[in-house]
Design a protein around this motif. Structure first.
Motif, PDB file in Angstrom:
ATOM      1  N   TYR A  55      11.574  19.542 -13.732  1.00 61.12           N
ATOM      2  CA  TYR A  55      11.737  18.349 -12.908  1.00 61.12           C
ATOM      3  C   TYR A  55      11.357  18.607 -11.453  1.00 61.12           C
ATOM      4  N   ARG A  56      10.287  17.968 -11.003  1.00 57.93           N
ATOM      5  CA  ARG A  56       9.807  18.036  -9.623  1.00 57.93           C
ATOM      6  C   ARG A  56       9.721  19.469  -9.109  1.00 57.93           C
ATOM      7  N   TRP A  57       9.304  20.372  -9.964  1.00 60.81           N
ATOM      8  CA  TRP A  57       9.256  21.781  -9.576  1.00 60.81           C
ATOM      9  C   TRP A  57       8.315  22.012  -8.401  1.00 60.81           C
ATOM     10  N   LEU A  60      10.024  20.896  -5.221  1.00 62.22           N
ATOM     11  CA  LEU A  60      11.086  21.853  -4.939  1.00 62.22           C
ATOM     12  C   LEU A  60      10.515  23.141  -4.354  1.00 62.22           C
ATOM     13  N   GLY A  80      15.425  28.157  -6.570  1.00 60.63           N
ATOM     14  CA  GLY A  80      15.123  26.927  -7.294  1.00 60.63           C
ATOM     15  C   GLY A  80      15.958  26.803  -8.557  1.00 60.63           C
ATOM     16  N   TYR A  84      18.810  23.966  -9.617  1.00 62.60           N
ATOM     17  CA  TYR A  84      18.849  23.195 -10.856  1.00 62.60           C
ATOM     18  C   TYR A  84      20.221  23.292 -11.521  1.00 62.60           C
ATOM     19  N   TRP A 297      16.759  19.468  -3.029  1.00 68.41           N
ATOM     20  CA  TRP A 297      15.398  19.860  -2.679  1.00 68.41           C
ATOM     21  C   TRP A 297      14.326  19.058  -3.407  1.00 68.41           C
ATOM     22  N   THR A 298      14.673  18.319  -4.425  1.00 65.14           N
ATOM     23  CA  THR A 298      13.665  17.553  -5.168  1.00 65.14           C
ATOM     24  C   THR A 298      13.278  16.257  -4.455  1.00 65.14           C
ATOM     25  N   HIS A 299      13.938  15.972  -3.353  1.00 63.90           N
ATOM     26  CA  HIS A 299      13.573  14.805  -2.549  1.00 63.90           C
ATOM     27  C   HIS A 299      12.377  15.152  -1.666  1.00 63.90           C
ATOM     28  N   ARG A 300      11.428  14.231  -1.531  1.00 64.60           N
ATOM     29  CA  ARG A 300      10.248  14.460  -0.691  1.00 64.60           C
ATOM     30  C   ARG A 300      10.639  14.241   0.778  1.00 64.60           C
TER      31      ARG A 300
END
Length: 310
Positions: A55-57, A60, A80, A84, A297-300
């Motif tokens: 997911y959105r690696w 991240l 990372g 998760y 961290w998966t947020h832009r």
């Protein structure tokens, strides 16, 4: 409010389509599972996010590498994976909000210095609480509702899907907090300016050009922050607190308040400067460096670029 409040009252009209009803009961059923079982489910979610979906690696990895250039590729990968696992636990903890009791949640949320919030309440002053996507930001609002009964509210962005809007709003309000739709923020502040209460704002997300952003160097990058708190503090003469939250062990969080610049400091600051936004950025940066795996961290976060003149 009791757990039973999550159920629809007999005869009440659904605010969503009927075919979502089985999903609602399924989510409520899962929520009633004991926490250890839910954390076992969380491990399954962790495996899917990390090794199957990834997911959105890329987002991240890019965010971590640019924020912590001193990290080796192996350290970025390890951090990372730790994120998760933390995120998977937060997912099942949010689900648990549908049925968790006050007696079960209260000891899981420890407020280290509640007097910083209680004192303005005693003076019938409004408190702006500036939070972020650290720790479990959803449990934070419910924990504050238990710590300060009748005085906690949080701003949220309404969802387009009627079912998920209804369900998540119930999660946030069933223990006594108030959920304020983003467009109604100013109206809420006007109505409560002389009442000792707090309104929580998650102000760590990327502020766009339309938000009149404050730009600063944050985690080695040009970063935009919302400047609304600097404008609101002078308008309402409110107290502003930074909310720091960190997981001390699985399912248990520690909340610490930090005083931000007051209205006089903001009013006397040079034109074009935003003391609260800057103080918030520095405190959040400190917390993220201390526990990087506990941030979303998966947020832009760095999707906007500073334009000339900003």
């Amino acid at each position: 409010m009791s757990t039973a409040s999550t159920a629809r009252l007999p005869g009440a009209k659904r605010p969503y389509a009927w075919y979502y009803e089985p999903l609602r009961w399924a989510l409520l059923g899962l929520s009633r599972l004991p926490m250890p079982v839910l954390y076992g489910l969380g491990e399954g979610i962790y495996f899917l996010l990390t090794y199957v979906v990834r997911y959105r690696w890329r987002v991240l990895q890019q965010n971590l590498s640019r924020s912590f250039p001193e990290m080796s590729p192996a350290e970025v990968k390890r951090t990372g994976k730790a994120f998760y696992r933390h995120f998977s636990q937060v997912i099942v903890e949010i689900l648990k909000m549908a049925t968790i009791s006050p007696a079960e949640l209260a000891p899981r949320m420890h407020f280290t210095n509640p007097e910083l919030m209680a004192q303005p309440f005693a003076e019938q002053r409004l408190v702006l609480s500036l939070g972020s996507h650290m720790g479990n930001w959803e449990w934070l609002l419910n924990g504050a509702a238990l710590e300060f009964p009748g005085r906690a509210a949080g701003v949220y962005k309404p969802l387009n899907n009627a079912f998920f809007e209804h369900f998540t709003r119930r999660l946030r309000t069933r223990l006594g907090a108030d959920a304020v739709p983003m467009p109604a923020t100013l109206r809420y502040l006007v109505a409560h300016k002389n009442y000792g209460c707090t309104l929580s704002l998650l102000t760590d997300q990327a502020a766009g050009p339309e938000d009149r952003p404050y730009w600063t160097t944050f985690l080695n990058q040009d970063t935009s922050f919302y400047s609304s708190a600097d404008r609101l503090v002078t308008q309402f003469n409110c107290v502003v607190l930074y909310i720091g939250i960190r997981r001390v062990r699985r399912g248990y969080y520690e909340v610490t308040f930090t005083e931000m610049p007051d209205s006089r400091t903001v009013a006397s600051a040079p034109h074009g400067t935003f003391p609260i936004a800057e103080a918030f950025a520095r405190q959040l940066e400190k917390d993220m460096r201390a526990s990087p795996e506990q941030y979303l961290w998966t947020h832009r976060r760095w999707k906007h670029q500073r334009s000339l003149g900003e």
